[in-house]
Design a protein around this motif. Structure first.
Motif, mmCIF file in Angstrom:
data_model
loop_
_atom_site.group_PDB
_atom_site.id
_atom_site.type_symbol
_atom_site.label_atom_id
_atom_site.label_comp_id
_atom_site.label_asym_id
_atom_site.label_seq_id
_atom_site.Cartn_x
_atom_site.Cartn_y
_atom_site.Cartn_z
ATOM 1 N N VAL A 70 -24.306 -24.933 43.087
ATOM 2 C CA VAL A 70 -23.106 -24.815 42.253
ATOM 3 C C VAL A 70 -22.495 -26.198 42.001
ATOM 4 N N ALA A 71 -22.459 -27.034 43.047
ATOM 5 C CA ALA A 71 -21.877 -28.370 42.892
ATOM 6 C C ALA A 71 -22.667 -29.208 41.897
ATOM 7 N N ILE A 72 -23.993 -29.139 41.972
ATOM 8 C CA ILE A 72 -24.824 -29.954 41.089
ATOM 9 C C ILE A 72 -24.731 -29.456 39.648
ATOM 10 N N VAL A 73 -24.822 -28.135 39.464
ATOM 11 C CA VAL A 73 -24.758 -27.598 38.097
ATOM 12 C C VAL A 73 -23.376 -27.830 37.496
ATOM 13 N N CYS A 74 -22.321 -27.644 38.272
ATOM 14 C CA CYS A 74 -20.971 -27.887 37.762
ATOM 15 C C CYS A 74 -20.736 -29.369 37.472
ATOM 16 N N SER A 75 -21.569 -30.237 38.078
ATOM 17 C CA SER A 75 -21.480 -31.666 37.756
ATOM 18 C C SER A 75 -21.773 -31.919 36.287
ATOM 19 N N LEU A 137 -32.181 -31.739 34.292
ATOM 20 C CA LEU A 137 -32.511 -33.021 34.922
ATOM 21 C C LEU A 137 -32.748 -34.104 33.878
ATOM 22 N N ILE A 138 -33.348 -33.738 32.757
ATOM 23 C CA ILE A 138 -33.516 -34.708 31.672
ATOM 24 C C ILE A 138 -32.155 -35.157 31.144
ATOM 25 N N GLY A 139 -31.201 -34.221 31.045
ATOM 26 C CA GLY A 139 -29.863 -34.575 30.586
ATOM 27 C C GLY A 139 -29.183 -35.558 31.523
ATOM 28 N N PHE A 140 -29.267 -35.313 32.840
ATOM 29 C CA PHE A 140 -28.707 -36.249 33.812
ATOM 30 C C PHE A 140 -29.361 -37.627 33.662
ATOM 31 N N ILE A 236 -28.577 -40.243 41.498
ATOM 32 C CA ILE A 236 -28.559 -39.488 42.764
ATOM 33 C C ILE A 236 -28.521 -37.987 42.486
ATOM 34 N N ILE A 237 -27.671 -37.572 41.554
ATOM 35 C CA ILE A 237 -27.574 -36.156 41.185
ATOM 36 C C ILE A 237 -28.918 -35.644 40.671
ATOM 37 N N THR A 238 -29.609 -36.458 39.893
ATOM 38 C CA THR A 238 -30.901 -36.052 39.342
ATOM 39 C C THR A 238 -31.920 -35.826 40.448
ATOM 40 N N VAL A 239 -31.990 -36.750 41.391
ATOM 41 C CA VAL A 239 -32.962 -36.638 42.485
ATOM 42 C C VAL A 239 -32.657 -35.436 43.366
ATOM 43 N N VAL A 240 -31.399 -35.290 43.764
ATOM 44 C CA VAL A 240 -31.022 -34.161 44.628
ATOM 45 C C VAL A 240 -31.236 -32.840 43.886
ATOM 46 N N GLY A 241 -30.874 -32.796 42.614
ATOM 47 C CA GLY A 241 -31.035 -31.572 41.839
ATOM 48 C C GLY A 241 -32.472 -31.144 41.686
#
Length: 546
Positions: A70-75, A137-140, A236-241
């Motif tokens: 939820v945290a990553i998608v809401c990012s 992930l491409i968007g990030f 970082i968000i991309t890798v974790v996601g």
């Protein structure tokens, strides 16, 4: 720019998907292991009893992983608004570095919103074809690259900064619809899903203030670090996601097709015509205040953009096998809703840009102080999102939409009429409390109204259209306001003339949001009258049966 918790059972689907994700992505439970997955899925679709024996993807996740998902998608929502705020608050510092005039500064905001709004529809279709997680992930990643270029433009000129700013907006355009699609595919209808979308909506004002605050802090040292640090966080968000976010199955319509057919199904000719029309028309309106309407290329660009509109409709209606916009889904209800949203959010874009100019240029506030002045939008927006999620199913979306447009109008009027010497705690403070209610009430109301207005196979188009109209209207509204400002501020050489120009822009915003309030009120009356007529017919039928 923000969906809320009211985007629940009917509206929380893929931003461009035309299927019911909760059924398509249901997974068999342990009790279903005696059947093959295909047999189980088909039984679930044909037999309503079987639906009770399936569970959503969210139910297969542990609580810590669900929180991270939820945290990553809401990012996606949070970072979209942070990308808006981290330029807005230091736009004068950036302008001074590049030697920009006041008339050139709105492009740094409008260009970003332009591409966010323009590319959402085609980005949602890419998610349908190639997978929502992959596109998220491409968007990030895309946003990370061009955010890094924003910082590097310090060593170049404003052309590179503006170019990178426009291309940066494509990242959020990819992130938003595919993030919504992942949530829609992961959660089954219910309170948990409603709360997830409430969180998604609440991150909008939060992201804007976080972005503006950190940019103000970094600007105390060196403003490029605003964008380099933002880019690092996106990486970082991309890798974790890539490890945490689940990957829902691709839409069955496209999943088993060869690549050549998938590319045809993307409707690239229609997307090209539509994007070209939107970009050229918007460019003309935002460039005209800078160079003046007498410039011939401004008219030429606008005319070319207008000419692409019939080409887009021809491709969508006669050529494309899977048009980006299913026109049979467009009705008078949809027209009322989109018109209200366009008016309200174009007014909001004007309010947002000029309230920062008012604070920094006329009242001498620093980037950090102006961020603090605007910060009340965060708690107010969160409260609005939660309350909207709780009441929208009780009073209905049309009254909520009318209230939202009223909040937009009142918020703009408050700052427009505020005396320059007045204390912050009067009209300035009140407008930051009221305006977020327009944001966080109008989006879910519009989404649910469209959900009720279109057929079941077109449910997802609601969120997609509203997202497009919201972001594009912000950019276009700034073009309208800029034209008004430069024609009344007498060159903006004195504080009085500058204030006169700002207020003229806000008058334009009041006119737009007031028009939206009138449209939404009319639509509310039409819905009330239709419901009353249905109730009367039902009573007559019961009397006839008796």
């Amino acid at each position: 720019m923000s969906p809320t918790g009211a985007m629940s059972e009917k509206a929380s689907h893929s931003a461009s998907s035309n299927v019911r994700l909760d059924l398509e992505y249901a997974e068999p439970t342990m009790s279903d292991t005696t059947n093959s997955p295909t047999e189980t899925d088909e039984a679930a679709k044909d037999d309503p009893i079987e639906l009770t024996r399936t569970k959503s993807i969210a139910e297969t996740l542990s609580l810590p992983r669900e929180i991270l998902v939820v945290a990553i998608v809401c990012s996606a929502q949070l970072l979209t608004q942070a990308g808006l705020g981290n330029v807005q608050t230091i736009v004068h510092i950036i302008g001074d570095h590049f030697g920009l005039t006041a008339g050139e500064l709105p492009w740094l905001i409008a260009g970003y919103s332009l591409t966010v709004g323009t590319f959402i529809l085609i980005s949602g279709r890419f998610g349908d074809v190639f997978g929502y997680k992959r596109m998220l992930l491409i968007g990030f990643s895309w946003m990370a690259i061009w955010t890094m270029v924003l910082g590097l433009s310090f060593y170049s000129n404003h052309v590179l900064f503006t170019f990178a700013r426009v291309l940066q907006g494509i990242g959020p355009a990819i992130m938003l619809p595919n993030g919504l699609a992942i949530l829609g595919a992961t959660y089954a209808p219910g309170r948990r899903k409603a709360m997830v979308f409430a969180i998604f909506g609440a991150t909008a004002p939060t992201g804007s203030v976080i972005g503006s605050t950190f940019s103000g802090l970094f600007a105390l040292a060196w403003w490029p670090w605003t964008y380099w640090s933002f880019s690092i966080y996106l990486v970082i968000i991309t890798v974790v996601g890539s490890y945490i976010v689940p990957d829902p199955p691709k839409k069955s319509t496209f999943a088993d097709k060869p690549l050549k057919e998938k590319l045809w199904d993307l409707d690239l000719p229609g997307a090209t015509a539509g994007v070209t029309a939107l970009v050229l028309f918007n460019f003309a309106w935002n460039q005209a205040p800078l160079v003046g309407w007498p410039k011939a290329y401004v008219y030429v660009v606008m005319i070319i953009g207008i000419l692409f509109v019939p080409l887009f409709f021809y491709i969508e209606l006669r050529v494309s096998p899977y048009p980006l916009i299913p026109f049979e889904a467009l009705s008078s209800d949809v027209a009322f809703v989109l018109a209200s949203v366009a008016c309200g959010w174009s007014g909001f874009g004007i309010w947002y840009y000029y309230i920062w100019q008012y604070a920094q240029v006329l009242r001498g506030a620093s980037p950090l102080l102006s961020s603090a002045w605007v910060a009340p939008v965060v708690p107010s927006g969160i409260i609005a999102a939660i309350i909207t999620g709780l009441v929208i199913h009780r009073i209905g979306p049309p009254p909520v939409m009318m209230i939202a447009l009223t909040a937009f109008t009142i918020g703009i009027v408050l700052i427009m009429t505020a005396p320059l010497s007045q204390t912050y705690w009067a009209q300035f403070f009140l407008c930051t409390l009221i305006t977020p209610w327009g944001m966080d009430m109008s989006f879910p109301a519009a989404t649910l109204i469209l959900s009720d207005a279109v057929k079941k196979e077109h449910q997802g188009i609601g969120a997609s259209l509203v997202n497009t109209v919201v972001n594009y209207s912000i950019s276009l509204g700034l073009g309208f306001a800029g034209t008004v400002e430069v024609h009344v501020n007498n060159g903006g050489t004195t504080p009085e003339d500058i204030l006169k120009g700002y207020r003229a822009a806000w008058y334009m915003a009041v006119g737009l949001s007031g028009l939206g309030m009138g449209i939404s009120t009319l639509y509310c009356f039409i819905c009330w009258r239709a419901n009353k007529m249905r109730a009367n017919l039902s009573e007559k039928d019961e009397e006839a049966k008796a």
